[in-house]
Motif scaffolding. Sequence first.
Motif, PDB file in Angstrom:
ATOM      1  N   ARG A  28     101.937  39.538  33.544  1.00 17.40           N
ATOM      2  CA  ARG A  28     101.212  39.745  34.805  1.00 17.40           C
ATOM      3  C   ARG A  28     100.206  38.616  34.918  1.00 17.40           C
ATOM      4  N   VAL A  29     100.282  37.849  35.990  1.00 15.35           N
ATOM      5  CA  VAL A  29      99.451  36.657  36.131  1.00 15.35           C
ATOM      6  C   VAL A  29      98.386  36.888  37.197  1.00 15.35           C
ATOM      7  N   CYS A  30      97.145  36.572  36.857  1.00 20.96           N
ATOM      8  CA  CYS A  30      96.076  36.619  37.858  1.00 20.96           C
ATOM      9  C   CYS A  30      95.575  35.189  38.051  1.00 20.96           C
ATOM     10  N   LEU A  31      95.748  34.686  39.272  1.00 15.61           N
ATOM     11  CA  LEU A  31      95.426  33.286  39.583  1.00 15.61           C
ATOM     12  C   LEU A  31      94.067  33.246  40.269  1.00 15.61           C
ATOM     13  N   TYR A  32      93.131  32.479  39.679  1.00 19.12           N
ATOM     14  CA  TYR A  32      91.756  32.432  40.207  1.00 19.12           C
ATOM     15  C   TYR A  32      91.425  31.024  40.670  1.00 19.12           C
ATOM     16  N   ASP A  33      90.739  30.922  41.802  1.00 22.23           N
ATOM     17  CA  ASP A  33      90.258  29.624  42.279  1.00 22.23           C
ATOM     18  C   ASP A  33      88.941  29.871  43.001  1.00 22.23           C
ATOM     19  N   ILE A  34      88.117  28.820  43.084  1.00 19.23           N
ATOM     20  CA  ILE A  34      86.871  29.003  43.837  1.00 19.23           C
ATOM     21  C   ILE A  34      87.123  28.892  45.342  1.00 19.23           C
ATOM     22  N   LEU A  35      88.239  28.273  45.701  1.00 23.48           N
ATOM     23  CA  LEU A  35      88.550  28.100  47.124  1.00 23.48           C
ATOM     24  C   LEU A  35      89.596  29.116  47.579  1.00 23.48           C
ATOM     25  N   GLU A  36      89.200  30.004  48.482  1.00 21.71           N
ATOM     26  CA  GLU A  36      90.117  31.016  49.026  1.00 21.71           C
ATOM     27  C   GLU A  36      91.336  30.324  49.664  1.00 21.71           C
ATOM     28  N   SER A  37      91.068  29.234  50.423  1.00 23.61           N
ATOM     29  CA  SER A  37      92.149  28.556  51.151  1.00 23.61           C
ATOM     30  C   SER A  37      93.182  27.982  50.164  1.00 23.61           C
ATOM     31  N   GLN A  38      92.684  27.500  49.038  1.00 27.83           N
ATOM     32  CA  GLN A  38      93.552  26.911  48.018  1.00 27.83           C
ATOM     33  C   GLN A  38      94.486  27.976  47.425  1.00 27.83           C
ATOM     34  N   THR A  75      92.724  36.027  42.878  1.00 30.37           N
ATOM     35  CA  THR A  75      91.341  36.476  43.031  1.00 30.37           C
ATOM     36  C   THR A  75      90.419  35.268  43.165  1.00 30.37           C
ATOM     37  N   THR A  76      89.253  35.494  43.776  1.00 32.45           N
ATOM     38  CA  THR A  76      88.208  34.466  43.768  1.00 32.45           C
ATOM     39  C   THR A  76      86.985  34.987  42.999  1.00 32.45           C
ATOM     40  N   GLU A  77      87.179  36.078  42.247  1.00 33.16           N
ATOM     41  CA  GLU A  77      86.088  36.655  41.441  1.00 33.16           C
ATOM     42  C   GLU A  77      86.382  36.448  39.962  1.00 33.16           C
ATOM     43  N   LEU A  78      85.521  35.715  39.287  1.00 29.34           N
ATOM     44  CA  LEU A  78      85.730  35.446  37.861  1.00 29.34           C
ATOM     45  C   LEU A  78      85.732  36.754  37.046  1.00 29.34           C
ATOM     46  N   GLU A  79      84.859  37.692  37.441  1.00 32.72           N
ATOM     47  CA  GLU A  79      84.762  38.977  36.715  1.00 32.72           C
ATOM     48  C   GLU A  79      86.102  39.714  36.774  1.00 32.72           C
ATOM     49  N   GLN A  80      86.763  39.616  37.924  1.00 33.43           N
ATOM     50  CA  GLN A  80      88.054  40.295  38.082  1.00 33.43           C
ATOM     51  C   GLN A  80      89.134  39.605  37.238  1.00 33.43           C
TER      52      GLN A  80
END
Length: 314
Positions: A28-38, A75-80
Amino acid sequence: MSSQKIGIVGSGLIGRAWAMLFAAAGYRVCLYDILESQIVTALAELGQELRNLENKGTLRGELKAAEQLALISTTTELEQLVVDAAYIQECIPERVELKVNLYAQLDKVLQPQTIVGSSTSTFLPSRFTAGLKQKAQMLVAHPLNPPYFIPLVEIVPAPWTSDQAVQQTYDLMVSLGQRPVKLNREIEGFATNRIQYAILNEVWRLVAAGILNVLDVDRVLSQGLGLRYALLGALETAHLNAPGGVADYFQRFGGEMAKVSATYGPTPDVRDSEMLAKIAQQCEEIVPLQGLPQRRATRDAFLTKLAALKRQFE
Ligand code: NAI
């Protein structure tokens, strides 16, 4: 097939490739970025890429493209991102101040079981993990581009990385079908770039000395040495090239090797503009800049075939 959660930080070129590799193996992969658009673009392009691979018959793993895509959340939340993650692969841009910041942030929220591997091609892990509480869980896991088709991963510990973190990362990479190597300690350039730069330096010197042009110096690798090296490493190649194996090879050719090596000369300054302009011009005659995407796509298509052939060889 694993249902463990994997976090990916940064959804650019390399982050996407890792997302595909982990999803192909059922994680299960959770992909995080600071840019929502990205993130939105990344998910759309990942879907397209997975379908393309499926249509061409080169999708990795046993799951269908749609099933693999369904394993990828964003997600854009590091905690998540960090909650219940077994492993996090960091893929943010190659700027040390960004890495230092991110690892300090991660240090505050990371759970004790989570290992963090950086995709960095150049920074030693000690450079961005020093002083952190959870630094024993942090290391480098450096892929080669394109990671989906090139299986090598260099695992590089900082002096304080635990052996357990190194071994778990190694096992994880094997579970993806990658072919990792463990460096016993960190060293500039890791192994790949140390070897690659030695080759680039000598290729540069041969062209700069007017001994070979770009087309021919590249031919020495692509039509010569590279064909062997696509199957075997340098030492096994030597082992096969003398009747008595590698010891015999170095006994026979070691003297000559030292004599030639003494003529290499200093490390060239490859930023030297006149020579660089000449090399760039010749390279662009071979592949014009606008033709690079097509040439890359062709290379990747053939790398897939080569990978299949290599599996038979192994
Ligand atoms: P990229 O520029 O394509 O992607 C970077 C992504 O990180 C972007 O989506 C950006 O929005 C995001 N980002 C920036 N700051 C962030 C932060 N603080 N938190 C979360 N996301 C953030 O970069 P690329 O090419 O994918 O490279 C990533 C890493 O992989 C670098 O360390 C690079 O050295 C390494 N690498 C790159 C290779 C290549 O050929 N491009 C090959 C092997 C390793």
